[in-house]
Design a protein around this motif. Structure first.
Motif, PDB file in Angstrom:
ATOM      1  N   LEU A 151       0.960  -1.169  -0.092  1.00  0.00           N
ATOM      2  CA  LEU A 151       0.164   0.207  -0.068  1.00  0.00           C
ATOM      3  C   LEU A 151       0.698   1.301   0.036  1.00  0.00           C
ATOM      4  O   LEU A 151       1.532   1.672   0.769  1.00  0.00           O
ATOM      5  CB  LEU A 151      -1.063  -0.127   1.291  1.00  0.00           C
ATOM      6  CG  LEU A 151      -1.865   1.215   1.542  1.00  0.00           C
ATOM      7  CD1 LEU A 151      -2.795   1.488   0.390  1.00  0.00           C
ATOM      8  CD2 LEU A 151      -2.521   0.956   2.748  1.00  0.00           C
ATOM      9  N   GLU A 152       0.894   1.923  -1.035  1.00  0.00           N
ATOM     10  CA  GLU A 152       1.795   3.183  -1.252  1.00  0.00           C
ATOM     11  C   GLU A 152       1.320   4.150  -0.497  1.00  0.00           C
ATOM     12  O   GLU A 152       1.868   4.854   0.267  1.00  0.00           O
ATOM     13  CB  GLU A 152       1.874   3.356  -2.774  1.00  0.00           C
ATOM     14  CG  GLU A 152       2.905   4.546  -2.939  1.00  0.00           C
ATOM     15  CD  GLU A 152       4.446   4.518  -2.466  1.00  0.00           C
ATOM     16  OE1 GLU A 152       4.988   5.562  -2.430  1.00  0.00           O
ATOM     17  OE2 GLU A 152       4.875   3.415  -2.454  1.00  0.00           O
ATOM     18  N   ASP A 153      -0.114   4.468  -0.719  1.00  0.00           N
ATOM     19  CA  ASP A 153      -0.563   5.638  -0.034  1.00  0.00           C
ATOM     20  C   ASP A 153      -2.163   5.321   0.227  1.00  0.00           C
ATOM     21  O   ASP A 153      -2.946   4.713  -0.421  1.00  0.00           O
ATOM     22  CB  ASP A 153      -0.850   6.904  -1.067  1.00  0.00           C
ATOM     23  CG  ASP A 153       0.150   7.606  -1.312  1.00  0.00           C
ATOM     24  OD1 ASP A 153       1.263   7.759  -0.381  1.00  0.00           O
ATOM     25  OD2 ASP A 153       0.499   8.016  -2.401  1.00  0.00           O
ATOM     26  N   LEU A 154      -2.454   5.708   1.540  1.00  0.00           N
ATOM     27  CA  LEU A 154      -3.874   5.727   2.007  1.00  0.00           C
ATOM     28  C   LEU A 154      -4.284   6.993   2.627  1.00  0.00           C
ATOM     29  O   LEU A 154      -3.317   7.448   3.451  1.00  0.00           O
ATOM     30  CB  LEU A 154      -3.889   4.539   3.028  1.00  0.00           C
ATOM     31  CG  LEU A 154      -5.458   4.599   3.747  1.00  0.00           C
ATOM     32  CD1 LEU A 154      -6.478   3.848   3.039  1.00  0.00           C
ATOM     33  CD2 LEU A 154      -5.331   3.716   4.898  1.00  0.00           C
ATOM     34  N   TYR A 155      -5.298   7.698   2.218  1.00  0.00           N
ATOM     35  CA  TYR A 155      -5.567   8.875   2.702  1.00  0.00           C
ATOM     36  C   TYR A 155      -7.083   9.248   2.476  1.00  0.00           C
ATOM     37  O   TYR A 155      -7.641   8.762   1.729  1.00  0.00           O
ATOM     38  CB  TYR A 155      -4.937  10.156   1.730  1.00  0.00           C
ATOM     39  CG  TYR A 155      -5.180  11.347   2.087  1.00  0.00           C
ATOM     40  CD1 TYR A 155      -4.788  11.875   3.118  1.00  0.00           C
ATOM     41  CD2 TYR A 155      -6.240  12.214   1.497  1.00  0.00           C
ATOM     42  CE1 TYR A 155      -4.985  13.332   3.767  1.00  0.00           C
ATOM     43  CE2 TYR A 155      -6.367  13.479   1.806  1.00  0.00           C
ATOM     44  CZ  TYR A 155      -5.688  14.045   2.885  1.00  0.00           C
ATOM     45  OH  TYR A 155      -6.189  15.531   3.193  1.00  0.00           O
ATOM     46  N   VAL A 156      -7.521   9.493   3.577  1.00  0.00           N
ATOM     47  CA  VAL A 156      -9.018   9.860   3.797  1.00  0.00           C
ATOM     48  C   VAL A 156      -8.967  11.392   4.088  1.00  0.00           C
ATOM     49  O   VAL A 156      -8.342  11.712   5.349  1.00  0.00           O
ATOM     50  CB  VAL A 156      -9.787   8.984   4.885  1.00  0.00           C
ATOM     51  CG1 VAL A 156     -11.128   9.575   5.117  1.00  0.00           C
ATOM     52  CG2 VAL A 156      -9.806   7.705   4.483  1.00  0.00           C
ATOM     53  N   ARG A 157      -9.745  12.177   3.795  1.00  0.00           N
ATOM     54  CA  ARG A 157      -9.974  13.911   3.896  1.00  0.00           C
ATOM     55  C   ARG A 157     -10.245  13.902   5.539  1.00  0.00           C
ATOM     56  O   ARG A 157     -11.134  13.108   5.963  1.00  0.00           O
ATOM     57  CB  ARG A 157     -10.942  14.456   3.241  1.00  0.00           C
ATOM     58  CG  ARG A 157     -10.379  14.344   1.717  1.00  0.00           C
ATOM     59  CD  ARG A 157     -11.151  15.238   0.845  1.00  0.00           C
ATOM     60  NE  ARG A 157     -10.539  15.762  -0.365  1.00  0.00           N
ATOM     61  CZ  ARG A 157     -11.133  15.642  -1.538  1.00  0.00           C
ATOM     62  NH1 ARG A 157     -12.360  15.406  -1.933  1.00  0.00           N
ATOM     63  NH2 ARG A 157     -10.296  16.039  -2.531  1.00  0.00           N
ATOM     64  N   PRO A 158      -9.631  14.871   6.289  1.00  0.00           N
ATOM     65  CA  PRO A 158      -9.855  15.210   7.770  1.00  0.00           C
ATOM     66  C   PRO A 158     -11.157  15.044   7.975  1.00  0.00           C
ATOM     67  O   PRO A 158     -11.554  14.713   9.213  1.00  0.00           O
ATOM     68  CB  PRO A 158      -9.044  16.493   7.884  1.00  0.00           C
ATOM     69  CG  PRO A 158      -7.981  16.354   6.653  1.00  0.00           C
ATOM     70  CD  PRO A 158      -8.705  15.800   5.683  1.00  0.00           C
ATOM     71  N   ALA A 159     -11.999  15.688   7.305  1.00  0.00           N
ATOM     72  CA  ALA A 159     -13.453  16.050   7.578  1.00  0.00           C
ATOM     73  C   ALA A 159     -14.206  14.894   7.661  1.00  0.00           C
ATOM     74  O   ALA A 159     -15.179  14.920   8.494  1.00  0.00           O
ATOM     75  CB  ALA A 159     -14.131  16.810   6.745  1.00  0.00           C
ATOM     76  N   VAL A 160     -13.867  13.795   7.146  1.00  0.00           N
ATOM     77  CA  VAL A 160     -14.562  12.436   7.080  1.00  0.00           C
ATOM     78  C   VAL A 160     -13.676  11.353   7.999  1.00  0.00           C
ATOM     79  O   VAL A 160     -14.231  10.312   8.111  1.00  0.00           O
ATOM     80  CB  VAL A 160     -15.015  12.033   5.910  1.00  0.00           C
ATOM     81  CG1 VAL A 160     -16.146  12.976   5.454  1.00  0.00           C
ATOM     82  CG2 VAL A 160     -13.830  11.653   4.837  1.00  0.00           C
ATOM     83  N   ARG A 161     -12.662  11.657   8.517  1.00  0.00           N
ATOM     84  CA  ARG A 161     -11.809  10.793   9.318  1.00  0.00           C
ATOM     85  C   ARG A 161     -12.832  10.009  10.488  1.00  0.00           C
ATOM     86  O   ARG A 161     -13.500  10.754  10.986  1.00  0.00           O
ATOM     87  CB  ARG A 161     -10.668  11.100   9.663  1.00  0.00           C
ATOM     88  CG  ARG A 161      -9.692  11.308   8.740  1.00  0.00           C
ATOM     89  CD  ARG A 161      -8.425  11.671   8.926  1.00  0.00           C
ATOM     90  NE  ARG A 161      -7.429  12.046   7.873  1.00  0.00           N
ATOM     91  CZ  ARG A 161      -6.442  12.909   7.754  1.00  0.00           C
ATOM     92  NH1 ARG A 161      -5.860  13.478   8.946  1.00  0.00           N
ATOM     93  NH2 ARG A 161      -5.869  13.116   6.741  1.00  0.00           N
ATOM     94  N   GLY A 162     -12.677   8.660  10.953  1.00  0.00           N
ATOM     95  CA  GLY A 162     -13.327   8.152  11.953  1.00  0.00           C
ATOM     96  C   GLY A 162     -14.690   7.663  11.364  1.00  0.00           C
ATOM     97  O   GLY A 162     -15.505   7.143  12.301  1.00  0.00           O
ATOM     98  N   SER A 163     -15.082   7.827   9.987  1.00  0.00           N
ATOM     99  CA  SER A 163     -16.361   7.425   9.503  1.00  0.00           C
ATOM    100  C   SER A 163     -16.375   6.003   8.917  1.00  0.00           C
ATOM    101  O   SER A 163     -17.454   5.652   8.209  1.00  0.00           O
ATOM    102  CB  SER A 163     -16.792   8.536   8.569  1.00  0.00           C
ATOM    103  OG  SER A 163     -17.013   9.959   8.984  1.00  0.00           O
ATOM    104  N   GLY A 164     -15.078   5.381   8.957  1.00  0.00           N
ATOM    105  CA  GLY A 164     -14.983   4.001   8.463  1.00  0.00           C
ATOM    106  C   GLY A 164     -14.533   4.194   7.020  1.00  0.00           C
ATOM    107  O   GLY A 164     -14.260   2.872   6.768  1.00  0.00           O
ATOM    108  N   HIS A 165     -14.011   5.077   6.404  1.00  0.00           N
ATOM    109  CA  HIS A 165     -13.522   5.056   5.209  1.00  0.00           C
ATOM    110  C   HIS A 165     -12.086   4.315   5.115  1.00  0.00           C
ATOM    111  O   HIS A 165     -12.067   3.412   4.238  1.00  0.00           O
ATOM    112  CB  HIS A 165     -13.613   6.345   4.407  1.00  0.00           C
ATOM    113  CG  HIS A 165     -14.755   7.038   4.369  1.00  0.00           C
ATOM    114  ND1 HIS A 165     -15.882   6.468   3.700  1.00  0.00           N
ATOM    115  CD2 HIS A 165     -15.287   8.069   5.075  1.00  0.00           C
ATOM    116  CE1 HIS A 165     -17.003   7.338   3.567  1.00  0.00           C
ATOM    117  NE2 HIS A 165     -16.818   8.330   4.385  1.00  0.00           N
ATOM    118  N   GLY A 166     -11.325   4.504   5.920  1.00  0.00           N
ATOM    119  CA  GLY A 166     -10.060   4.140   5.749  1.00  0.00           C
ATOM    120  C   GLY A 166     -10.075   2.624   6.190  1.00  0.00           C
ATOM    121  O   GLY A 166      -9.287   1.673   5.743  1.00  0.00           O
ATOM    122  N   LYS A 167     -10.867   2.203   7.205  1.00  0.00           N
ATOM    123  CA  LYS A 167     -10.964   0.792   7.360  1.00  0.00           C
ATOM    124  C   LYS A 167     -11.586   0.144   6.172  1.00  0.00           C
ATOM    125  O   LYS A 167     -11.132  -1.053   6.092  1.00  0.00           O
ATOM    126  CB  LYS A 167     -11.717   0.505   8.785  1.00  0.00           C
ATOM    127  CG  LYS A 167     -12.005  -0.880   8.934  1.00  0.00           C
ATOM    128  CD  LYS A 167     -12.678  -1.248  10.086  1.00  0.00           C
ATOM    129  CE  LYS A 167     -12.667  -2.494  10.838  1.00  0.00           C
ATOM    130  NZ  LYS A 167     -13.559  -2.732  11.810  1.00  0.00           N
TER     131      LYS A 167
END
Length: 157
Positions: free
Chosen positions: A82-98
């Motif tokens: 995985l070279e890059d994983l990024y989720v915009r700060p406004a939606v972090r904690g919403s499950g997108h990264g997981k």
């Protein structure tokens, strides 16, 4: 909602990469152009793959994962780096990264890959805590080395 990136996603992937570089305090290092990304992801011989995390309601892209295949000589099979994983700060904690990591893990399991690996900056405690909560463990006995720019040219020239 996680989906495989398409050529139409190149502008948003490029924007997210630039946001990630700014977050990691090295915006000047993000030199990839949209044309380079298109060739790498959708050219005749793709070198990498990408998934988009989209808002469930609006469908707006809010994050991405960009990855490529690795190979373990010890295990004798591919893995995903995985070279890059990024989720915009406004939606972090919403499950997108997981959800992005879950999709990559699903690909590994379905294809018989035995590793899903990535690097994280030592100061990025929120990311480290997130990854460890998923069961990931640091490989502390390894140090990453990198040749770039002048040093790479000198050695390869």
């Amino acid at each position: 909602m996680i989906r495989t990136a398409t050529p139409a996603d190149i502008p948003v992937i490029h924007a997210l990469i630039r946001e990630l570089a700014a977050y990691e305090k090295e915006p000047e290092e993000a030199r990839a152009t949209p044309e380079q990304l298109h060739e790498a992801l959708f050219g005749e011989h793709p070198a990498a793959y990408a998934h988009i995390a989209a808002d469930d309601t609006t469908g707006e892209p809010v994050g991405f994962a960009l990855w490529f295949l690795s190979f373990s000589t010890w295990r004798g099979v591919h893995g995903i780096y995985l070279e890059d994983l990024y989720v915009r700060p406004a939606v972090r904690g919403s499950g997108h990264g997981k959800a992005l990591l879950t999709e990559l893990a699903r690909i590994c399991v379905a294809r018989g890959y035995q590793r899903l690996e990535w690097s994280v900056l030592n100061w990025n405690r929120p990311a480290i805590d997130f990854y460890e909560a998923l069961g990931a463990r640091p490989q502390d006995e390894w140090t990453v080395y990198r040749l770039t720019d002048g040093a790479l040219s000198k050695l390869g020239g």
